[in-house]
Write a protein that holds these residues in place. Structure first.
Motif, PDB file in Angstrom:
ATOM      1  N   CYS A 167       1.022  -1.214  -0.220  1.00 36.91           N
ATOM      2  CA  CYS A 167       0.046   0.108  -0.191  1.00 36.91           C
ATOM      3  C   CYS A 167       0.735   1.165  -0.037  1.00 36.91           C
ATOM      4  N   LEU A 168       0.561   2.397  -0.510  1.00 38.43           N
ATOM      5  CA  LEU A 168       1.231   3.431  -0.830  1.00 38.43           C
ATOM      6  C   LEU A 168       0.997   4.497   0.216  1.00 38.43           C
ATOM      7  N   ALA A 169       1.720   5.150   0.830  1.00 34.30           N
ATOM      8  CA  ALA A 169       1.537   6.579   1.574  1.00 34.30           C
ATOM      9  C   ALA A 169       2.137   7.741   0.546  1.00 34.30           C
ATOM     10  N   PHE A 170       1.594   8.905   0.931  1.00 28.39           N
ATOM     11  CA  PHE A 170       1.945   9.827   0.025  1.00 28.39           C
ATOM     12  C   PHE A 170       2.428  11.008   0.718  1.00 28.39           C
ATOM     13  N   SER A 171       3.382  11.878   0.127  1.00 26.28           N
ATOM     14  CA  SER A 171       3.618  13.251   0.747  1.00 26.28           C
ATOM     15  C   SER A 171       3.738  14.073  -0.526  1.00 26.28           C
ATOM     16  N   LEU A 172       3.001  15.205  -0.465  1.00 29.40           N
ATOM     17  CA  LEU A 172       3.086  16.207  -1.426  1.00 29.40           C
ATOM     18  C   LEU A 172       3.628  17.435  -1.022  1.00 29.40           C
ATOM     19  N   GLU A 173       4.905  17.791  -1.508  1.00 29.18           N
ATOM     20  CA  GLU A 173       5.524  18.887  -1.006  1.00 29.18           C
ATOM     21  C   GLU A 173       5.845  19.856  -2.015  1.00 29.18           C
ATOM     22  N   GLU A 174       5.392  21.110  -1.536  1.00 34.83           N
ATOM     23  CA  GLU A 174       5.452  22.386  -2.407  1.00 34.83           C
ATOM     24  C   GLU A 174       7.100  22.844  -2.354  1.00 34.83           C
ATOM     25  N   SER A 175       7.587  23.341  -3.330  1.00 34.76           N
ATOM     26  CA  SER A 175       9.097  23.968  -3.040  1.00 34.76           C
ATOM     27  C   SER A 175       8.866  25.177  -2.223  1.00 34.76           C
ATOM     28  N   THR A 176      10.023  25.618  -1.873  1.00 37.44           N
ATOM     29  CA  THR A 176      10.249  26.824  -1.201  1.00 37.44           C
ATOM     30  C   THR A 176       9.748  28.133  -2.075  1.00 37.44           C
ATOM     31  N   HIS A 177       8.691  29.040  -1.492  1.00 40.86           N
ATOM     32  CA  HIS A 177       8.507  30.221  -1.972  1.00 40.86           C
ATOM     33  C   HIS A 177       9.586  31.312  -1.884  1.00 40.86           C
ATOM     34  N   ILE A 178       9.611  32.067  -2.970  1.00 43.99           N
ATOM     35  CA  ILE A 178      10.745  33.085  -2.934  1.00 43.99           C
ATOM     36  C   ILE A 178       9.840  34.416  -2.851  1.00 43.99           C
ATOM     37  N   ASN A 179       9.720  35.190  -1.943  1.00 43.32           N
ATOM     38  CA  ASN A 179       8.827  36.405  -1.471  1.00 43.32           C
ATOM     39  C   ASN A 179       9.754  37.576  -2.022  1.00 43.32           C
ATOM     40  N   VAL A 180       9.490  38.493  -2.648  1.00 40.50           N
ATOM     41  CA  VAL A 180      10.211  39.544  -2.787  1.00 40.50           C
ATOM     42  C   VAL A 180       9.334  40.774  -1.964  1.00 40.50           C
ATOM     43  N   TRP A 181      10.229  41.471  -1.253  1.00 34.68           N
ATOM     44  CA  TRP A 181       9.593  42.646  -0.505  1.00 34.68           C
ATOM     45  C   TRP A 181       9.679  43.923  -1.146  1.00 34.68           C
ATOM     46  N   LYS A 182       8.421  44.630  -1.477  1.00 34.25           N
ATOM     47  CA  LYS A 182       8.577  45.651  -2.209  1.00 34.25           C
ATOM     48  C   LYS A 182       9.175  46.892  -1.420  1.00 34.25           C
ATOM     49  N   ASN A 183       8.806  46.996  -0.030  1.00 31.45           N
ATOM     50  CA  ASN A 183       9.414  47.913   0.649  1.00 31.45           C
ATOM     51  C   ASN A 183      11.088  47.830   0.496  1.00 31.45           C
ATOM     52  N   GLY A 184      11.476  46.590   0.606  1.00 33.04           N
ATOM     53  CA  GLY A 184      13.020  46.566   0.452  1.00 33.04           C
ATOM     54  C   GLY A 184      13.521  46.927  -1.009  1.00 33.04           C
ATOM     55  N   LEU A 185      12.628  46.739  -1.885  1.00 33.68           N
ATOM     56  CA  LEU A 185      13.136  47.221  -3.260  1.00 33.68           C
ATOM     57  C   LEU A 185      13.159  48.656  -3.280  1.00 33.68           C
ATOM     58  N   ALA A 186      12.252  49.218  -2.482  1.00 34.13           N
ATOM     59  CA  ALA A 186      12.064  50.557  -2.667  1.00 34.13           C
ATOM     60  C   ALA A 186      12.974  51.395  -1.905  1.00 34.13           C
ATOM     61  N   GLU A 187      13.514  50.787  -0.811  1.00 33.78           N
ATOM     62  CA  GLU A 187      14.839  51.315   0.055  1.00 33.78           C
ATOM     63  C   GLU A 187      16.090  51.368  -0.848  1.00 33.78           C
ATOM     64  N   ILE A 188      16.140  50.415  -1.742  1.00 31.86           N
ATOM     65  CA  ILE A 188      17.318  50.502  -2.495  1.00 31.86           C
ATOM     66  C   ILE A 188      17.233  51.078  -3.903  1.00 31.86           C
ATOM     67  N   GLY A 189      16.215  51.606  -3.991  1.00 26.99           N
ATOM     68  CA  GLY A 189      15.559  52.316  -5.508  1.00 26.99           C
ATOM     69  C   GLY A 189      15.515  51.646  -6.493  1.00 26.99           C
TER      70      GLY A 189
END
Ligand SMILES: [Zn+2]
Ligand SMILES: [Zn+2]
Length: 362
Positions: A167-189
């Motif tokens: 019998c099979l047991a399963f695991s569904l694994e989503e990859s790591t998300h890479i979130n981009v911070w808009k505030n951080g972008l604004a800070e460095i222009g």
């Protein structure tokens, strides 16, 4: 975390096992097990691309006909995955119907079936409506670390457990998300734009901090480019968020080998669906049927350190005792109830595993 899946136990805790994993941002769904899916609306069944079947006991596989019936005119086909001997079972299911007119369908429908063998090989076969679903062999592949299916963004792993049948047991694994911070972008222009894809690719590839990332954009004043080292962007702009992990475990004898394997597969899942077929007062019955009790299931979930656990596949004999089943599971999962231990202080599943090893194994 921003979940991208919506899981739904199609028939609740007492009905045939079938777990629909509906994707939130694309028209797509996966199914774990294929019991009666009559309750699923056609529009949802039509989204199913992959079905992972634990074993071919009828309550886990009888929905095959309904899925086929609904999807037959579809162009995209369906992929099925199951335990050893699964290809033969799919072939026999398809051979049960008369297909003399099926080639008149405008679209060709393809069933691709896969079976995971104990040595990690994946045997596969293809059944096409154009050839009246006669079996065609497909090259064998290998499942490294039990990975049955890997795509960008997610993978599904499986492992074999014992239910008196593989019998099979399963695991569904989503990859790591890479979130981009808009505030951080604004800070460095820096503005957002397609260049962020290069940034994400460099982060995923684990590139060195000195790697130059070219930020390009256009505005009223024309085209611009700035080169920024990856390390600076990682510090200011990028946030890594672990992907979601959902496990599905059903029809497992409470043996030491199963416990070890299930705990390893389900370790630190965000969400675990696990069978809890019997009350622990009927542990002997559970053992004879190669199923878990609610207490054993709860303790397994606790040992695996899962964040959230959903018991299901309750035996209909407890139709009017559902709260007891849930309470037993919850107490074992939280560890704040009467924890079943033997004299050596081992949890109930260790005790049951030892007795099943002594009593059932030949
Ligand atoms: Zn079964
Ligand atoms: Zn079952």
């Amino acid at each position: 975390m921003r979940p991208i899946f919506t899981p739904e136990l199609v028939n609740g805790a007492f009905g045939d096992p079938a777990l629909l994993i509906d994707f939130k941002f694309v028209r797509r769904a996966l199914l774990f097990d294929l019991g009666d899916v009559g309750r699923l609306p056609t529009r949802k069944l039509l989204r199913v691309t992959d079905v992972f079947i634990s074993h071919a006991h009828m309550d886990h596989f009888a929905g095959f006909d309904r899925l086929l019936r609904v999807c037959l005119g579809r162009t995209s086909g369906v992929r099925l995955y199951g335990p050893p001997q699964f290809l033969d079972r799919v072939e026999h299911k398809l051979a049960a119907y008369t297909w003399n007119l099926v080639q008149n369908y405008v679209a060709e429908f393809t069933v691709r079936a896969h079976e995971l063998l104990p040595d990690g090989r994946i045997k596969a076969a293809c059944f096409r409506s154009g050839t009246r679903f006669t079996r065609e062999a497909v090259d064998e592949t290998f499942a490294p670390d039990g990975v049955l299916r890997a795509e960008s963004g997610l993978r599904v792993r499986a492992l074999l457990i014992d239910h008196e049948t593989p019998c099979l047991a399963f695991s569904l694994e989503e990859s790591t998300h890479i979130n981009v911070w808009k505030n951080g972008l604004a800070e460095i222009g820096l503005p957002t734009g397609p260049w962020l894809q290069d940034l994400k690719a460099a982060v995923l590839a684990n590139a060195a901090d000195e790697t130059p990332i070219s930020a390009r954009w256009r505005d009223r004043d024309g085209s611009h480019e700035r080169i920024v080292p990856l390390g600076q962007l990682k510090a200011k702009v990028v946030k890594l968020v672990a992907g979601q992990k959902i496990c599905y475990v059903t029809d497992a004898a409470c043996t030491e080998a199963n416990i070890r394997r299930i705990v390893a597969l389900a370790a630190h899942s965000d969400l675990l669906f696990i069978e809890a077929a019997f009350l622990h007062e009927d542990a002997e019955r559970a053992r004879d049927r190669f199923h878990l009790t609610a207490r054993q299931a709860g303790e397994l979930a606790r040992t695996a350190g899962v964040a959230f656990a959903v018991p299901f596949h309750f035996s209909p004999r407890y139709m009017d005792r559902e709260l007891e089943l849930r309470a037993e599971f919850d107490a074992a999962f939280r560890g704040d109830g009467q924890r079943a231990t033997d004299r050596a202080g081992r949890p109930a599943w260790a005790e049951a595993a030892a007795s099943s090893a002594a009593g059932i194994r030949r």
